[in-house]
Design a protein around this motif. Structure first.
Motif, PDB file in Angstrom:
ATOM      1  N   HIS A 142       0.833  -1.205   0.000  1.00 27.28           N
ATOM      2  CA  HIS A 142       0.000   0.000   0.000  1.00 27.28           C
ATOM      3  C   HIS A 142       0.867   1.254   0.000  1.00 27.28           C
ATOM      4  O   HIS A 142       0.571   2.220  -0.707  1.00 27.28           O
ATOM      5  N   GLU A 143       1.941   1.250   0.789  1.00 30.31           N
ATOM      6  CA  GLU A 143       2.809   2.427   0.827  1.00 30.31           C
ATOM      7  C   GLU A 143       3.450   2.683  -0.539  1.00 30.31           C
ATOM      8  O   GLU A 143       3.549   3.835  -0.981  1.00 30.31           O
ATOM      9  N   VAL A 144       3.881   1.619  -1.206  1.00 27.54           N
ATOM     10  CA  VAL A 144       4.436   1.778  -2.551  1.00 27.54           C
ATOM     11  C   VAL A 144       3.391   2.388  -3.479  1.00 27.54           C
ATOM     12  O   VAL A 144       3.682   3.301  -4.264  1.00 27.54           O
ATOM     13  N   SER A 145       2.155   1.909  -3.390  1.00 24.09           N
ATOM     14  CA  SER A 145       1.079   2.443  -4.228  1.00 24.09           C
ATOM     15  C   SER A 145       0.822   3.912  -3.933  1.00 24.09           C
ATOM     16  O   SER A 145       0.564   4.700  -4.849  1.00 24.09           O
ATOM     17  N   VAL A 146       0.906   4.294  -2.660  1.00 31.29           N
ATOM     18  CA  VAL A 146       0.683   5.696  -2.285  1.00 31.29           C
ATOM     19  C   VAL A 146       1.767   6.581  -2.885  1.00 31.29           C
ATOM     20  O   VAL A 146       1.476   7.642  -3.459  1.00 31.29           O
ATOM     21  N   TYR A 147       3.023   6.175  -2.777  1.00 33.84           N
ATOM     22  CA  TYR A 147       4.102   6.991  -3.345  1.00 33.84           C
ATOM     23  C   TYR A 147       3.966   7.112  -4.865  1.00 33.84           C
ATOM     24  O   TYR A 147       4.228   8.172  -5.439  1.00 33.84           O
ATOM     25  N   ARG A 148       3.562   6.040  -5.521  1.00 35.88           N
ATOM     26  CA  ARG A 148       3.366   6.124  -6.965  1.00 35.88           C
ATOM     27  C   ARG A 148       2.189   7.026  -7.308  1.00 35.88           C
ATOM     28  O   ARG A 148       2.217   7.758  -8.303  1.00 35.88           O
ATOM     29  N   VAL A 193       3.213  10.570  -7.326  1.00 38.94           N
ATOM     30  CA  VAL A 193       3.928  11.021  -8.525  1.00 38.94           C
ATOM     31  C   VAL A 193       2.945  11.594  -9.527  1.00 38.94           C
ATOM     32  O   VAL A 193       3.201  12.608 -10.180  1.00 38.94           O
ATOM     33  N   ARG A 194       1.776  10.957  -9.650  1.00 38.65           N
ATOM     34  CA  ARG A 194       0.756  11.415 -10.598  1.00 38.65           C
ATOM     35  C   ARG A 194      -0.080  12.572 -10.041  1.00 38.65           C
ATOM     36  O   ARG A 194      -0.480  13.455 -10.801  1.00 38.65           O
ATOM     37  N   HIS A 195      -0.336  12.551  -8.760  1.00 37.87           N
ATOM     38  CA  HIS A 195      -1.162  13.582  -8.119  1.00 37.87           C
ATOM     39  C   HIS A 195      -0.359  14.144  -6.951  1.00 37.87           C
ATOM     40  O   HIS A 195      -0.374  13.589  -5.845  1.00 37.87           O
ATOM     41  N   ARG A 213       4.869  18.525   1.909  1.00 41.38           N
ATOM     42  CA  ARG A 213       6.205  18.025   1.574  1.00 41.38           C
ATOM     43  C   ARG A 213       6.334  16.573   2.010  1.00 41.38           C
ATOM     44  O   ARG A 213       5.962  16.203   3.118  1.00 41.38           O
ATOM     45  N   LEU A 214       6.861  15.735   1.143  1.00 46.89           N
ATOM     46  CA  LEU A 214       7.148  14.342   1.462  1.00 46.89           C
ATOM     47  C   LEU A 214       8.329  13.905   0.624  1.00 46.89           C
ATOM     48  O   LEU A 214       8.645  14.539  -0.395  1.00 46.89           O
ATOM     49  N   PRO A 215       9.037  12.826   1.006  1.00 45.41           N
ATOM     50  CA  PRO A 215      10.153  12.359   0.190  1.00 45.41           C
ATOM     51  C   PRO A 215       9.689  11.938  -1.196  1.00 45.41           C
ATOM     52  O   PRO A 215       8.644  11.309  -1.350  1.00 45.41           O
ATOM     53  N   ARG A 216      10.473  12.286  -2.206  1.00 43.62           N
ATOM     54  CA  ARG A 216      10.123  11.897  -3.569  1.00 43.62           C
ATOM     55  C   ARG A 216      10.534  10.457  -3.849  1.00 43.62           C
ATOM     56  O   ARG A 216      11.559   9.982  -3.373  1.00 43.62           O
ATOM     57  N   LEU A 217       9.705   9.786  -4.618  1.00 47.32           N
ATOM     58  CA  LEU A 217       9.981   8.398  -4.974  1.00 47.32           C
ATOM     59  C   LEU A 217      11.149   8.331  -5.949  1.00 47.32           C
ATOM     60  O   LEU A 217      11.209   9.069  -6.928  1.00 47.32           O
ATOM     61  N   VAL A 218      12.078   7.414  -5.685  1.00 44.03           N
ATOM     62  CA  VAL A 218      13.210   7.171  -6.570  1.00 44.03           C
ATOM     63  C   VAL A 218      12.998   5.868  -7.332  1.00 44.03           C
ATOM     64  O   VAL A 218      13.085   5.823  -8.553  1.00 44.03           O
ATOM     65  N   ALA A 219      12.704   4.789  -6.615  1.00 47.65           N
ATOM     66  CA  ALA A 219      12.471   3.495  -7.247  1.00 47.65           C
ATOM     67  C   ALA A 219      11.730   2.615  -6.255  1.00 47.65           C
ATOM     68  O   ALA A 219      11.750   2.850  -5.046  1.00 47.65           O
ATOM     69  N   ALA A 220      11.071   1.600  -6.771  1.00 43.56           N
ATOM     70  CA  ALA A 220      10.331   0.681  -5.905  1.00 43.56           C
ATOM     71  C   ALA A 220      10.258  -0.686  -6.558  1.00 43.56           C
ATOM     72  O   ALA A 220      10.162  -0.807  -7.776  1.00 43.56           O
ATOM     73  N   ASP A 221      10.317  -1.723  -5.731  1.00 41.68           N
ATOM     74  CA  ASP A 221      10.140  -3.100  -6.170  1.00 41.68           C
ATOM     75  C   ASP A 221       8.986  -3.670  -5.363  1.00 41.68           C
ATOM     76  O   ASP A 221       9.130  -4.004  -4.184  1.00 41.68           O
ATOM     77  N   HIS A 222       7.834  -3.747  -6.007  1.00 45.11           N
ATOM     78  CA  HIS A 222       6.613  -4.182  -5.330  1.00 45.11           C
ATOM     79  C   HIS A 222       6.732  -5.618  -4.839  1.00 45.11           C
ATOM     80  O   HIS A 222       6.293  -5.953  -3.718  1.00 45.11           O
ATOM     81  N   ASP A 223       7.335  -6.500  -5.629  1.00 50.02           N
ATOM     82  CA  ASP A 223       7.401  -7.917  -5.284  1.00 50.02           C
ATOM     83  C   ASP A 223       8.353  -8.189  -4.130  1.00 50.02           C
ATOM     84  O   ASP A 223       8.061  -9.017  -3.261  1.00 50.02           O
ATOM     85  N   ARG A 224       9.495  -7.524  -4.120  1.00 50.25           N
ATOM     86  CA  ARG A 224      10.487  -7.767  -3.067  1.00 50.25           C
ATOM     87  C   ARG A 224      10.344  -6.806  -1.895  1.00 50.25           C
ATOM     88  O   ARG A 224      11.159  -6.836  -0.973  1.00 50.25           O
ATOM     89  N   CYS A 225       9.354  -5.939  -1.933  1.00 47.82           N
ATOM     90  CA  CYS A 225       9.092  -4.992  -0.835  1.00 47.82           C
ATOM     91  C   CYS A 225      10.321  -4.112  -0.573  1.00 47.82           C
ATOM     92  O   CYS A 225      10.916  -4.121   0.516  1.00 47.82           O
TER      93      CYS A 225
END
Length: 403
Positions: free
Chosen positions: A172-178, A181-183, A188-200
């Motif tokens: 869920h947190e990965v989905s929120v950060y993504r 990016v769109r909205h 202020r929050l940290p910007r997403l750099v990269a994410a691996d949904h499967d390996r958490c």
């Protein structure tokens, strides 16, 4: 994200949710799983936290930097994954005060986490282990010259009986950060750099700053100015209205009431009163909330407050974040008064929603801390939580009586 989670004895009669004086210290809670939440559905730019509201009693008994670069100078850019760009520091400026600790980076859990990080960020250079817990591992490092933080699910979590819930929260947190990016949110929050949904694995910008508190229930509250800034950031987030399909409800209120009722934390009357208020809130619009608005999940940065740890973000009844802050700011009467004023500024419905949230949040805190083997200081805090819960119950009853 950077540090999660996360009172003399209150015997004298207190009025209006007035908290007891903070004790000299308080141990952290025993490792207890997060309260059960459904894995799927569970929850604009506003006025500042010190906005004045009309006086009048409510059911609660409360009144209803860094130096700028020279002109023309542009900092170099580091291009990262997911199309993100982070601005690096000026040449010669150190990336951070920490030094590389080879011993901390060589533990089996951290080495496993670094292997997962390297799969999505081969250029990641670890610098410091910020946290190695039973749920998450946080490693600070750099990609090129850009400071970042990598968050991974700890290997110990795989063997936990709550593994499925931890994985669901991480996804869920990965989905929120993504989604951010769109909205882009107005806070202020940290910007997403990269994410691996499967390996958490989640890699984010590292924001300079310090946590507003390092304890879930801090002994020393932030300064009044810092509290105003934090409340302003939370209020701005709560008043933001992104597309309704971007986030999901994160709290099943009827289920939570039934759960606390079944274990005896809520009496028959308490459960009935809360259900009565919920019935009247059936058509109240939900509010986007951080969901875990602890002071330890807020950084005090030179540019203003930064919110981290978005595992529980989603739609809640209005005032959920305010209820979380009220529950942990037991030693700051002025901050609690500000929070109560903000909670009632939206009218009777907003006040009732805040009361429902407050009772459920206090029940959760009692469940986290009231465990066998608690020391004397923790028992003092538990008594304070029970006193706060009794005041909230009486406020709910008064609100039901005025419907």
């Amino acid at each position: 994200m950077y540090s999660s989670a996360t009172t003399p004895t209150p015997t004298a009669t207190r009025t209006a949710l007035r908290p007891p004086t903070a004790a000299t210290g308080r141990p952290g809670p025993k490792q207890v799983p997060p309260t059960s939440r459904p894995a799927a559905p569970r929850g604009t730019e506003g006025r500042s936290a010190d906005t004045r509201v009309p006086t009048g009693r409510t059911a609660l008994g409360l009144r209803t930097p860094e130096a700028a670069p020279p002109p023309g100078h542009r900092l170099p850019l580091a291009r990262l994954a997911d199309g993100q760009v982070l601005r690096t520091r000026r040449p010669g400026q150190p990336a951070g005060p920490e030094r590389i600790d080879p011993a901390a980076l060589q533990t089996p859990s951290v080495r496993a986490a670094l292997g997962s990080i390297a799969r999505i960020c081969p250029a990641f250079t670890p610098r410091q282990v910020l946290r190695e817990g039973s749920r998450h591992i946080l490693v600070a490092g750099t990609i090129g010259r850009a400071p970042v933080v990598a968050k991974c699910l700890a290997p110990q979590a795989v063997r936990s009986e709550y593994f499925e819930q931890l994985v669901a929260d991480f996804h869920h947190e990965v989905s929120v950060y993504r989604a951010f990016v769109r909205h882009r949110p107005p806070v202020r929050l940290p910007r997403l750099v990269a994410a691996d949904h499967d390996r958490c694995v989640l890699v984010m910008e590292r924001v300079p700053g310090r946590p507003a508190a390092r304890e879930r229930h801090p002994v020393n509250a932030p300064t009044p100015g810092e509290v105003r800034a934090l409340l302003g950031a939370v209020r701005t987030l709560n008043l933001w209205r992104p597309p309704s399909d971007v986030f999901q409800p994160r709290l099943d209120y009827q289920l939570e009431i039934a759960r606390y009722h079944s274990v005896g934390q809520l009496t028959d009357r308490d459960a009935g009163d809360l259900r009565g208020l919920l019935h009247g809130l059936g058509h109240t619009p939900l509010q986007l909330c951080h969901g875990d608005a602890l002071l330890s999940n807020m950084l005090l940065a030179p540019s203003g407050p930064v919110l981290v740890d978005w595992e529980q973000a989603g739609w809640y009844l209005p005032g959920y974040d305010l209820a979380v802050l009220w529950s942990v700011l037991s030693g700051d009467t002025a901050a609690r008064r500000q929070i109560s004023q903000l909670a009632q500024s939206g009218g009777t419905m907003a006040r009732d929603a805040f009361l429902v949230n407050l009772v459920l949040v206090l029940m959760r805190e009692i469940r986290l801390y009231d465990v066998p083997g608690a020391g004397e200081e923790q028992r003092i805090m538990i008594r304070r939580l029970y006193d706060d819960a009794a005041l909230a119950r009486r406020a709910v009853r008064a609100a039901v009586g005025t419907r």
